[in-house]
Motif scaffolding. Structure first.
Motif, PDB file in Angstrom:
ATOM      1  N   GLU A 142      -5.887  25.451   6.743  1.00  0.00           N
ATOM      2  CA  GLU A 142      -6.348  25.729   5.378  1.00  0.00           C
ATOM      3  C   GLU A 142      -7.795  26.205   5.389  1.00  0.00           C
ATOM      4  O   GLU A 142      -8.148  27.208   4.747  1.00  0.00           O
ATOM      5  N   ASP A 146      -9.650  29.936   4.499  1.00  0.00           N
ATOM      6  CA  ASP A 146     -10.699  30.015   3.474  1.00  0.00           C
ATOM      7  C   ASP A 146     -11.968  30.699   3.979  1.00  0.00           C
ATOM      8  O   ASP A 146     -12.664  31.370   3.211  1.00  0.00           O
ATOM      9  N   PRO A 227     -15.485  26.164   0.957  1.00  0.00           N
ATOM     10  CA  PRO A 227     -16.079  27.245   0.145  1.00  0.00           C
ATOM     11  C   PRO A 227     -17.564  27.430   0.403  1.00  0.00           C
ATOM     12  O   PRO A 227     -18.047  28.574   0.454  1.00  0.00           O
TER      13      PRO A 227
END
Length: 234
Positions: A142, A146, A227
């Motif tokens: 994941e 990102d 992020p």
């Protein structure tokens, strides 16, 4: 109306049976002879690679036939909520130490991954794929997506890291002789994720519980931080 052609259905059946069969056999071998080099995460890919080469197949053929297994990582990630709930008392007692250790360990893993990639001449997508190597596979894939890495490649780095961490963890414990079960479990959970957690369970129940908890919490911490990391890398 069938969603898969007969040829595609045959590939799914073939590679699914190969993967699941080899993994089940590797687990039985590991239970009988629990050595790090006989870990299912080491034995299964090696056997699959031999079959792929022997059949002159490609990675695309293999991943196309086992994509449904990769999709199961989503539910597996959600299931990680259970060990967190079961160990809530442990979290309440030791959260300052756990938080400090996870932040320091995660930062060290990312920085050393960056340094390693730079030292061996990896850059771009390859370097980004290496950064999440110290997380459990669902979280690592994941995070890799990102920040601009290749999740499938990251999964390979995760397996290598887990096997190496599980092997070196015993050497570290022998040298440093940690007196705390919390420290021993955190060492394996942070440094070798799934493989380390399995090894920690062999050492003791508390070590195994702590290793599993740290593995999950580190993954969640890094997913939340992804992020920010992606922004800093742009």
């Amino acid at each position: 109306m069938s969603l898969l052609s007969p040829e595609a259905a045959g590939r799914v059946l073939l590679w699914s049976l190969v993967t699941i069969g080899f993994y089940a056999a590797a687990k039985r071998i590991y239970r009988r002879w629990p050595r790090w080099w006989l870990s299912p995460l080491a034995v299964t890919p090696a056997l699959i690679a031999l079959v792929v080469v022997g059949l002159h197949a490609s990675y695309r053929d293999y991943i196309g036939g086992t994509r449904w297994l990769v999709l199961l990582l989503g539910p597996a990630t959600v299931a990680f909520a259970f060990p967190i709930y079961e160990q809530r008392a442990l979290i309440r007692r030791h959260w300052p130490v756990l938080l400090a250790g996870m932040v320091a360990g995660s930062a060290t893993a990312v920085l050393t991954s960056w340094a390693l990639a730079t030292a061996v001449g990896l850059d771009g997508v390859l370097r980004l794929s290496l950064l999440p190597r110290s997380m459990s596979t669902p979280f690592a894939m994941e995070v890799s997506g990102d920040i601009g890495g290749v999740p499938d490649l990251t999964a390979i780095f995760v397996v290598i890291t887990g096997i190496a961490g599980g092997a070196l963890g015993d050497l570290v414990l022998a040298r440093l002789r940690f007196g705390s079960a919390l420290a021993r479990g955190a060492l394996f959970g942070l440094g070798a994720h799934g493989v380390g957690t399995a090894r920690a369970h062999q050492i003791g129940q508390t070590e195994g519980a702590v290793a599993g908890l740290v593995m999950v919490l580190v993954g969640l911490l890094n997913v939340l931080a992804a992020p920010l990391v992606a922004h800093l890398l742009r």
